[in-house]
Design a protein around this motif. Structure first.
Motif, mmCIF file in Angstrom:
data_model
loop_
_atom_site.group_PDB
_atom_site.id
_atom_site.type_symbol
_atom_site.label_atom_id
_atom_site.label_comp_id
_atom_site.label_asym_id
_atom_site.label_seq_id
_atom_site.Cartn_x
_atom_site.Cartn_y
_atom_site.Cartn_z
ATOM 1 N N LYS A 22 28.912 -34.300 -43.381
ATOM 2 C CA LYS A 22 30.447 -34.333 -42.920
ATOM 3 C C LYS A 22 30.281 -35.110 -41.232
ATOM 4 O O LYS A 22 31.024 -36.239 -41.340
ATOM 5 C CB LYS A 22 31.201 -33.153 -42.759
ATOM 6 C CG LYS A 22 32.532 -33.227 -42.381
ATOM 7 C CD LYS A 22 33.285 -31.643 -42.486
ATOM 8 C CE LYS A 22 34.613 -31.719 -41.825
ATOM 9 N NZ LYS A 22 34.543 -31.864 -40.473
ATOM 10 N N ASN A 23 29.487 -34.809 -40.588
ATOM 11 C CA ASN A 23 29.460 -35.204 -39.237
ATOM 12 C C ASN A 23 28.890 -36.643 -39.338
ATOM 13 O O ASN A 23 29.307 -37.502 -38.630
ATOM 14 C CB ASN A 23 28.341 -34.395 -38.380
ATOM 15 C CG ASN A 23 28.242 -34.665 -37.035
ATOM 16 O OD1 ASN A 23 29.040 -34.600 -36.095
ATOM 17 N ND2 ASN A 23 27.357 -35.535 -36.666
ATOM 18 N N ALA A 57 32.261 -37.644 -29.724
ATOM 19 C CA ALA A 57 32.761 -36.665 -30.866
ATOM 20 C C ALA A 57 34.533 -37.366 -31.169
ATOM 21 O O ALA A 57 35.070 -37.884 -30.355
ATOM 22 C CB ALA A 57 33.006 -35.368 -30.235
ATOM 23 N N LYS A 109 31.462 -30.628 -27.440
ATOM 24 C CA LYS A 109 31.777 -31.795 -27.949
ATOM 25 C C LYS A 109 31.264 -32.946 -27.096
ATOM 26 O O LYS A 109 31.511 -33.325 -25.630
ATOM 27 C CB LYS A 109 33.424 -31.801 -27.767
ATOM 28 C CG LYS A 109 34.044 -30.875 -28.744
ATOM 29 C CD LYS A 109 35.540 -30.731 -28.623
ATOM 30 C CE LYS A 109 36.240 -32.175 -29.146
ATOM 31 N NZ LYS A 109 37.553 -31.860 -29.126
ATOM 32 N N ASN A 142 27.735 -29.930 -43.789
ATOM 33 C CA ASN A 142 28.115 -29.983 -42.577
ATOM 34 C C ASN A 142 27.393 -31.319 -41.643
ATOM 35 O O ASN A 142 28.363 -31.985 -40.937
ATOM 36 C CB ASN A 142 27.915 -28.848 -41.283
ATOM 37 C CG ASN A 142 28.886 -27.662 -41.916
ATOM 38 O OD1 ASN A 142 29.723 -27.705 -42.285
ATOM 39 N ND2 ASN A 142 28.505 -26.491 -41.511
ATOM 40 N N SER A 180 37.379 -33.123 -33.672
ATOM 41 C CA SER A 180 36.280 -32.256 -33.754
ATOM 42 C C SER A 180 36.376 -31.004 -32.913
ATOM 43 O O SER A 180 36.970 -30.979 -31.857
ATOM 44 C CB SER A 180 35.039 -33.146 -33.124
ATOM 45 O OG SER A 180 33.779 -32.264 -32.787
ATOM 46 N N GLU A 217 32.022 -39.241 -40.568
ATOM 47 C CA GLU A 217 33.110 -39.095 -39.490
ATOM 48 C C GLU A 217 32.718 -39.970 -38.186
ATOM 49 O O GLU A 217 33.767 -40.545 -37.512
ATOM 50 C CB GLU A 217 33.118 -37.484 -38.846
ATOM 51 C CG GLU A 217 34.094 -36.674 -39.929
ATOM 52 C CD GLU A 217 34.050 -35.342 -39.295
ATOM 53 O OE1 GLU A 217 33.664 -34.924 -38.374
ATOM 54 O OE2 GLU A 217 35.068 -34.574 -39.938
ATOM 55 N N HIS A 218 31.356 -40.330 -38.049
ATOM 56 C CA HIS A 218 30.785 -41.136 -36.885
ATOM 57 C C HIS A 218 30.315 -42.424 -37.505
ATOM 58 O O HIS A 218 29.747 -43.144 -36.702
ATOM 59 C CB HIS A 218 29.752 -40.402 -36.323
ATOM 60 C CG HIS A 218 30.216 -39.142 -35.379
ATOM 61 N ND1 HIS A 218 30.377 -38.011 -35.838
ATOM 62 C CD2 HIS A 218 30.695 -39.097 -34.117
ATOM 63 C CE1 HIS A 218 30.949 -37.385 -34.999
ATOM 64 N NE2 HIS A 218 31.240 -37.833 -34.022
ATOM 65 N N LEU A 275 28.013 -28.211 -36.620
ATOM 66 C CA LEU A 275 26.537 -28.163 -36.352
ATOM 67 C C LEU A 275 26.034 -26.801 -35.684
ATOM 68 O O LEU A 275 24.981 -26.411 -36.068
ATOM 69 C CB LEU A 275 26.120 -29.335 -35.278
ATOM 70 C CG LEU A 275 26.478 -30.718 -35.884
ATOM 71 C CD1 LEU A 275 26.242 -31.767 -35.015
ATOM 72 C CD2 LEU A 275 25.680 -31.018 -37.207
#
Length: 331
Positions: free
Chosen positions: A235-236, A287, A283, A232, A291, A239-240, A296
């Protein structure tokens, strides 16, 4: 005098006193008769006074318990005097305080449940609405390319809903304590290899470089749940990050804990968002549009259920650093 036992004792005591006084008058004269009469009367009066006082106190305790059961505000009845009744008073107060605290916890749980249901409904509403629109369009669309596009959109929304529901179920099970996390010794390299494996293609597609500095150490944790928690975070991070970003994972072994550090060069987290980043459905301003805000939160729940802790430091435009500590002994 309404108490049957109290009334019986007073009657028996009075009868014994009268009989002893009558016997004294008959067999030993007036003085011998008056003495047991006065002594008996004094003893009965003292008994009556202290028994009445004790029963009054018991009645107060009964009224107190009635208020506790009705949920009314109750006064402090703690008693510093010695004696069995004082011990009973203190224990009743402790029991009522415990019940009050539990009621407050239950009330908070109900509020959190209502809030969670509202959040879940809100999160599911968007993909459901989108799917309903796509379904209506599919019913009247003849163009094969358009139909294929609508079906792909529906598939994406279904995947999102499935992930959301599965994650929420996991969170609810962790909250309820119905999941028993197994503590086993795992190699750090083996654990992190499993964490990274699903993202290897994404690294290539997004042009993200990955490096790690993993020492020859081990973690004591539940393999499957810990892998999910770390994924997780990864992945976060992905994505950023823009193309050309870098993800780095390092480990550290101490006598107290085993540590995993996950660092990215993404857009970072705003300072005002950092205290809330692990809250459910939160969020931040950076984000992604898709999202949900529970990945998280799930990670935090998994780590803390294994006697660990997670923290994050970040700077906008520079990147974020997640630090996970799994303690070797319960703290």
């Amino acid at each position: 005098m309404r108490n049957q036992d109290f009334r019986r004792i007073m009657i028996i005591g009075s009868a014994v006193t009268i009989l002893m006084a009558f016997g004294g008058f008959i067999f030993a004269g007036i003085t011998a008769g008056i003495l047991p009469l006065i002594t008996g009367a004094v003893l009965l009066a003292v008994f009556f006074y202290y028994t009445k006082k004790r029963y009054s106190r018991i009645e107060e305790l009964n009224d107190y318990l009635v208020k506790v059961l009705s949920g009314s505000d109750t006064p402090d009845i703690l008693n510093q005097e010695e004696g069995e009744l004082s011990i009973l008073v203190n224990n009743i107060y402790k029991a009522s305080s415990t019940l009050k605290a539990q009621n407050e916890i239950l009330s908070d749980d109900k509020k959190q449940l209502a809030s969670a249901i509202a959040d879940i409904s809100h999160q599911l509403k968007t993909p459901l609405t989108s799917m309903m629109v796509m379904n209506d369009l599919l019913a009247v669309e003849d163009d094969p390319e358009k139909r294929r596009e609508f079906l792909q959109t529906q598939s994406a929304q279904l995947s999102r809903m499935n992930w959301l529901i599965q994650t929420l179920l996991k969170l609810s099970k962790l909250d309820a304590g119905t999941i028993e996390l197994k503590r086993e010794q795992l190699s750090a390299k083996e654990l992190l290899a499993e964490v990274i494996k699903p993202f290897e293609i994404q690294f290539e597609l997004r042009g993200v470089s990955y490096k790690q500095a993993v020492t020859d150490m081990s973690f004591v944790c539940d393999k499957n749940w810990t892998v999910e928690a770390l994924q997780n975070i990864v992945k976060n991070c992905i994505e950023h990050m823009d193309e050309g970003g870098e993800l780095e994972i390092t480990t550290l072994d101490t006598t107290l804990f085993s540590q995993i550090t996950i660092k990215d060069t993404g857009c970072g987290i705003a300072a005002e968002d950092i205290p809330h980043i692990f809250e459910r459905f939160y969020k931040g301003k950076n984000a992604g549009k898709d999202s949900v805000g529970i990945g998280l939160a799930l990670t935090k729940a998994i780590i803390e259920d294994q006697h660990g802790e997670i923290s994050v430091t970040s700077k906008e435009g520079v990147g974020s650093t997640f630090v996970i500590k799994l303690y070797k002994t319960i703290v």
